[in-house]
Scaffold this motif. Structure first.
Motif, PDB file in Angstrom:
ATOM      1  N   MET A 148       1.219  -1.589  -0.044  1.00  0.00           N
ATOM      2  CA  MET A 148      -0.014  -0.023   0.232  1.00  0.00           C
ATOM      3  C   MET A 148       0.490   1.694  -0.175  1.00  0.00           C
ATOM      4  N   GLU A 149       0.285   2.339  -0.934  1.00  0.00           N
ATOM      5  CA  GLU A 149       0.956   4.225  -0.820  1.00  0.00           C
ATOM      6  C   GLU A 149       1.340   4.051   0.421  1.00  0.00           C
ATOM      7  N   PRO A 150       2.028   5.391   0.789  1.00  0.00           N
ATOM      8  CA  PRO A 150       2.335   5.990   2.116  1.00  0.00           C
ATOM      9  C   PRO A 150       0.522   7.357   1.836  1.00  0.00           C
ATOM     10  N   ALA A 151       0.922   6.927   0.987  1.00  0.00           N
ATOM     11  CA  ALA A 151      -0.343   8.594   0.299  1.00  0.00           C
ATOM     12  C   ALA A 151      -1.589   7.708   0.633  1.00  0.00           C
ATOM     13  N   ILE A 152      -1.990   6.781   0.004  1.00  0.00           N
ATOM     14  CA  ILE A 152      -3.177   5.897   0.885  1.00  0.00           C
ATOM     15  C   ILE A 152      -3.917   5.237   1.981  1.00  0.00           C
ATOM     16  N   ALA A 153      -2.007   4.944   2.689  1.00  0.00           N
ATOM     17  CA  ALA A 153      -2.934   4.596   4.226  1.00  0.00           C
ATOM     18  C   ALA A 153      -2.281   5.754   5.504  1.00  0.00           C
ATOM     19  N   LEU A 154      -2.158   7.300   5.040  1.00  0.00           N
ATOM     20  CA  LEU A 154      -2.546   8.116   5.361  1.00  0.00           C
ATOM     21  C   LEU A 154      -3.693   8.624   5.279  1.00  0.00           C
ATOM     22  N   ASN A 155      -3.705   9.124   4.029  1.00  0.00           N
ATOM     23  CA  ASN A 155      -5.841   9.344   3.847  1.00  0.00           C
ATOM     24  C   ASN A 155      -6.447   8.668   4.821  1.00  0.00           C
TER      25      ASN A 155
END
Length: 43
Positions: A1-8
């Motif tokens: 999972m990309e970090p941006a998706i996890a942050l969102n």
């Protein structure tokens, strides 16, 4: 999972949790202790 998706997903979870807590505080059992300043000062 990309970090941006996890942050969102994390930010969305925090927003949903805060919204749920606010609704519980406003309408749940704790709402009996709240006072309405507008009703106190009606003429």
């Amino acid at each position: 999972m990309e970090p941006a998706i996890a942050l969102n997903i994390g930010i969305a979870a925090v927003v949903i949790a805060l919204t749920g807590y606010a609704i519980y505080t406003a309408f749940g059992p704790a709402s009996n202790d709240l006072r309405d300043p507008f009703e106190e000062h009606e003429d």
